[in-house]
Design a protein around this motif. Structure first.
Motif, PDB file in Angstrom:
ATOM      1  N   VAL A  13       0.959  -1.260   0.007  1.00  0.00           N
ATOM      2  CA  VAL A  13      -0.074   0.042   0.131  1.00  0.00           C
ATOM      3  C   VAL A  13       0.827   1.207  -0.019  1.00  0.00           C
ATOM      4  CG1 VAL A  13      -1.654   1.317   1.286  1.00  0.00           C
ATOM      5  CG2 VAL A  13      -2.065  -1.010   0.884  1.00  0.00           C
ATOM      6  N   THR A  14       1.925   1.283   0.776  1.00  0.00           N
ATOM      7  CA  THR A  14       2.780   2.345   0.751  1.00  0.00           C
ATOM      8  C   THR A  14       3.413   2.563  -0.729  1.00  0.00           C
ATOM      9  OG1 THR A  14       3.443   2.064   3.186  1.00  0.00           O
ATOM     10  CG2 THR A  14       4.758   3.477   1.977  1.00  0.00           C
ATOM     11  N   THR A  15       3.860   1.584  -1.334  1.00  0.00           N
ATOM     12  CA  THR A  15       4.166   1.547  -2.515  1.00  0.00           C
ATOM     13  C   THR A  15       3.534   2.072  -3.349  1.00  0.00           C
ATOM     14  OG1 THR A  15       5.953  -0.223  -2.162  1.00  0.00           O
ATOM     15  CG2 THR A  15       5.711   0.357  -4.169  1.00  0.00           C
ATOM     16  N   ALA A  36      -5.345  12.885   5.627  1.00  0.00           N
ATOM     17  CA  ALA A  36      -4.428  13.158   6.708  1.00  0.00           C
ATOM     18  C   ALA A  36      -4.842  13.654   8.208  1.00  0.00           C
ATOM     19  CB  ALA A  36      -3.283  13.930   6.135  1.00  0.00           C
ATOM     20  N   SER A  37      -5.576  14.902   7.842  1.00  0.00           N
ATOM     21  CA  SER A  37      -6.052  15.499   9.110  1.00  0.00           C
ATOM     22  C   SER A  37      -7.446  14.624   9.573  1.00  0.00           C
ATOM     23  CB  SER A  37      -6.807  16.893   8.730  1.00  0.00           C
ATOM     24  OG  SER A  37      -7.123  17.652   9.991  1.00  0.00           O
ATOM     25  N   ILE A  38      -8.106  13.998   8.880  1.00  0.00           N
ATOM     26  CA  ILE A  38      -9.090  13.055   9.619  1.00  0.00           C
ATOM     27  C   ILE A  38      -8.604  11.862  10.489  1.00  0.00           C
ATOM     28  CG2 ILE A  38     -11.137  11.513   9.209  1.00  0.00           C
ATOM     29  CD1 ILE A  38     -11.712  13.267   6.429  1.00  0.00           C
ATOM     30  N   ILE A  39      -7.434  11.249   9.780  1.00  0.00           N
ATOM     31  CA  ILE A  39      -7.094  10.111  10.332  1.00  0.00           C
ATOM     32  C   ILE A  39      -5.656  10.561  11.249  1.00  0.00           C
ATOM     33  CG2 ILE A  39      -6.179   7.739  10.034  1.00  0.00           C
ATOM     34  CD1 ILE A  39      -7.592   7.799   7.485  1.00  0.00           C
ATOM     35  N   ALA A 167       5.398  16.769   1.952  1.00  0.00           N
ATOM     36  CA  ALA A 167       5.494  16.211   3.084  1.00  0.00           C
ATOM     37  C   ALA A 167       4.232  15.241   3.469  1.00  0.00           C
ATOM     38  CB  ALA A 167       5.891  17.333   3.954  1.00  0.00           C
ATOM     39  N   ALA A 168       2.999  16.061   3.459  1.00  0.00           N
ATOM     40  CA  ALA A 168       1.971  15.267   3.850  1.00  0.00           C
ATOM     41  C   ALA A 168       1.589  14.056   2.994  1.00  0.00           C
ATOM     42  CB  ALA A 168       0.707  16.259   3.466  1.00  0.00           C
ATOM     43  N   HIS A 169       1.979  13.986   1.809  1.00  0.00           N
ATOM     44  CA  HIS A 169       1.795  13.000   0.892  1.00  0.00           C
ATOM     45  C   HIS A 169       2.500  11.846   1.504  1.00  0.00           C
ATOM     46  CE1 HIS A 169       0.931  11.622  -3.461  1.00  0.00           C
ATOM     47  NE2 HIS A 169       0.913  10.528  -2.531  1.00  0.00           N
ATOM     48  N   ALA A 170       3.772  12.029   1.691  1.00  0.00           N
ATOM     49  CA  ALA A 170       4.741  11.155   1.958  1.00  0.00           C
ATOM     50  C   ALA A 170       4.311  10.361   3.580  1.00  0.00           C
ATOM     51  CB  ALA A 170       6.234  11.540   2.209  1.00  0.00           C
ATOM     52  N   SER A 171       3.833  11.199   4.381  1.00  0.00           N
ATOM     53  CA  SER A 171       3.536  10.765   5.833  1.00  0.00           C
ATOM     54  C   SER A 171       2.120   9.943   5.869  1.00  0.00           C
ATOM     55  CB  SER A 171       3.470  11.870   6.802  1.00  0.00           C
ATOM     56  OG  SER A 171       2.594  12.812   6.235  1.00  0.00           O
ATOM     57  N   VAL A 172       1.459  10.431   4.605  1.00  0.00           N
ATOM     58  CA  VAL A 172      -0.172   9.718   4.620  1.00  0.00           C
ATOM     59  C   VAL A 172       0.249   8.401   3.983  1.00  0.00           C
ATOM     60  CG1 VAL A 172      -2.293   9.772   3.475  1.00  0.00           C
ATOM     61  CG2 VAL A 172      -1.617  11.711   4.416  1.00  0.00           C
ATOM     62  N   SER A 173       0.962   7.992   3.015  1.00  0.00           N
ATOM     63  CA  SER A 173       1.362   7.015   2.248  1.00  0.00           C
ATOM     64  C   SER A 173       1.858   6.054   3.270  1.00  0.00           C
ATOM     65  CB  SER A 173       2.420   7.145   1.416  1.00  0.00           C
ATOM     66  OG  SER A 173       1.898   8.017   0.186  1.00  0.00           O
ATOM     67  N   GLN A 299       0.247  11.487  13.819  1.00  0.00           N
ATOM     68  CA  GLN A 299       0.236  12.843  14.289  1.00  0.00           C
ATOM     69  C   GLN A 299       1.054  13.634  13.174  1.00  0.00           C
ATOM     70  OE1 GLN A 299      -1.425  13.205  16.867  1.00  0.00           O
ATOM     71  NE2 GLN A 299      -1.577  11.068  17.232  1.00  0.00           N
ATOM     72  N   LEU A 300       2.088  13.215  12.542  1.00  0.00           N
ATOM     73  CA  LEU A 300       2.814  14.103  11.883  1.00  0.00           C
ATOM     74  C   LEU A 300       2.004  14.496  10.600  1.00  0.00           C
ATOM     75  CD1 LEU A 300       5.471  15.525  10.591  1.00  0.00           C
ATOM     76  CD2 LEU A 300       6.024  13.347   9.729  1.00  0.00           C
ATOM     77  N   SER A 301       0.994  13.334  10.010  1.00  0.00           N
ATOM     78  CA  SER A 301       0.358  13.874   8.916  1.00  0.00           C
ATOM     79  C   SER A 301      -0.926  14.687   9.154  1.00  0.00           C
ATOM     80  CB  SER A 301      -0.046  12.603   8.325  1.00  0.00           C
ATOM     81  OG  SER A 301      -0.930  11.859   9.165  1.00  0.00           O
TER      82      SER A 301
END
Length: 403
Positions: A13-15, A36-39, A167-173, A299-301
């Motif tokens: 999934v991350t890939t 990202a904000s919801i989860i 940055a948000a994209h990477a942390s959400v992935s 928390q980061l995302s």
């Protein structure tokens, strides 16, 4: 076997969400921020809290909470189109313009607290294995959070929010990959015990559970960030992708809670993320690492997403006198002040109530604009009234469960 399947699911999934053509699409990029904000940490703590309050009816309570959140999202989606269209035409002293500014101030307070809160939790999780002494614990956490906020602000110096979105994209992935691993591990555990009796707690339904349920609204909050991404995405894209974010997050919350069913008796005695950590260790000890990584990435995302929302909000509040860079600097300064001057764990009640009050004010604006412009049906207006009343009750009586 459980750990192997969990790792494979997480990596796959991350890939997919990092390197596929879909991951680079405009629709996914616009979905990432509200998602990202919801989860945040909500998907980890809702199970124990709802099991404790509602017993085996926990999943029904979760479904009710998500339905409330989706109804609030519908109000925000109406406002993305109709309030945004009428706002530029209002004079500075128009009562509706004052109402909009009041709502924005309320949200600015909530965002400043929530960014500090998310990053403070991230610092706590990060320092767990480092053995920081209690004497230096608070100072170390505040310094770490400040550095993270400054780095996020520096990413906006290109003049737009694309870098911070990356940055948000990477942390959400990573976060969604970890969640996929947890769900796969739980599902495999479940499949190996088909036919075994379930030790479920009794169903508990009472009026006393409503304040706690409404207090959990903050754990599924975040979709409103789409409202303040107008500089990057058009209205149709933001409306559509906010729906995607709410659908996907709802599926994750319900799936996670459903797969926790065999553990509800234990879950009702668990405490927050630490409780979920103990439960996942019952499935497979190594899954505890998944929980810790999931908590930190969540928390980061969530903090990045709320930073994006906060920056967009500052642009709108200043009537576009602030650019993206200036808006992020202002929002970041406010968050840093919250970090050093308050304890986010004690003021999370303020954030919870501020978000609920903001939603109530958005419902009032939706009703006001609908009547003023003739947009929206009578059923929609009745819905705005109901959503506004529910959010007002949440603001006044909701128990800040995440605190």
């Amino acid at each position: 076997m459980i750990v192997a399947i969990a790792i494979l699911a997480a990596v796959a999934v991350t890939t997919l969400l990092t390197f596929s053509r879909f991951a680079k699409s405009t629709a996914w990029r616009a979905t990432v921020t509200p998602l990202a904000s919801i989860i945040g940490s909500g998907f980890l703590i809702c199970g124990p809290l709802l099991a404790r309050e509602f017993g085996s009816a926990a999943i029904l309570a979760m479904a009710a909470l998500l339905a409330i959140a989706y109804a609030v999202g519908a109000v925000i989606r109406f406002n993305i189109i109709h309030v945004e269209n009428i706002a530029p035409k209002l004079s500075l002293n128009d009562p509706m313009a004052w109402a909009m500014r009041a709502a924005q101030v309320m949200l600015a307070i909530a965002y400043a607290v929530s960014v500090a809160y998310y990053l403070k939790l991230l610092a706590e999780f990060t320092m767990k294995p480092l053995g920081v002494t209690p004497h230096w614990h608070g100072l170390t956490a505040n310094i770490l959070v400040t550095v993270i906020i400054l780095v996020l602000t520096a990413l906006t110096f290109s003049g737009d929010i694309r870098k911070i979105e990356h940055a948000a994209h990477a942390s959400v992935s990573v976060k969604l990959g970890i969640i996929a691993g947890l769900l796969a591990g739980l599902a495999l555990w479940w499949s190996t015990r088909t036919g075994a009796p379930l030790d479920l707690p009794p169903t508990r339904l009472s009026w006393g559970g409503i304040p706690m349920l409404l207090g959990l609204l903050i754990t599924v909050q975040g979709f409103e960030t789409s409202r303040y991404m107008g500089d990057s995405y058009d209205q149709a894209t933001r409306v559509k992708t906010m729906r995607y974010a709410q659908w996907l997050s709802s599926a994750i919350y319900l799936a996670f809670l459903a797969l926790l069913t065999p553990f509800l008796s234990r879950a009702q005695h668990a405490e927050g993320v630490a409780g979920i950590l103990d439960i996942m260790k019952l499935v497979a000890p190594a899954l505890g690492i998944f929980v810790l990584i999931g908590a930190v990435s969540s928390q980061l995302s969530a903090a990045i997403a709320d930073s994006i929302g906060s920056g967009g909000l500052m642009v709108e509040v200043s009537r576009r006198k602030l650019g993206v860079r200036g808006a992020f600097i202002t929002a970041s300064a406010l968050s840093i002040a919250v970090v050093w001057l308050t304890d986010p764990f004690s003021v999370i009640a303020l954030s919870s109530r501020a978000f609920a009050m903001f939603y109530a004010m958005q419902a009032v604006l939706a009703l006001w604009v609908s009547i003023r412009t003739g947009k929206g049906s009578a059923i929609a207006r009745a819905g705005f009234v109901i959503v506004g009343l529910v959010c007002l009750v949440a603001a006044l009586a909701g128990a800040p469960a995440e605190g």
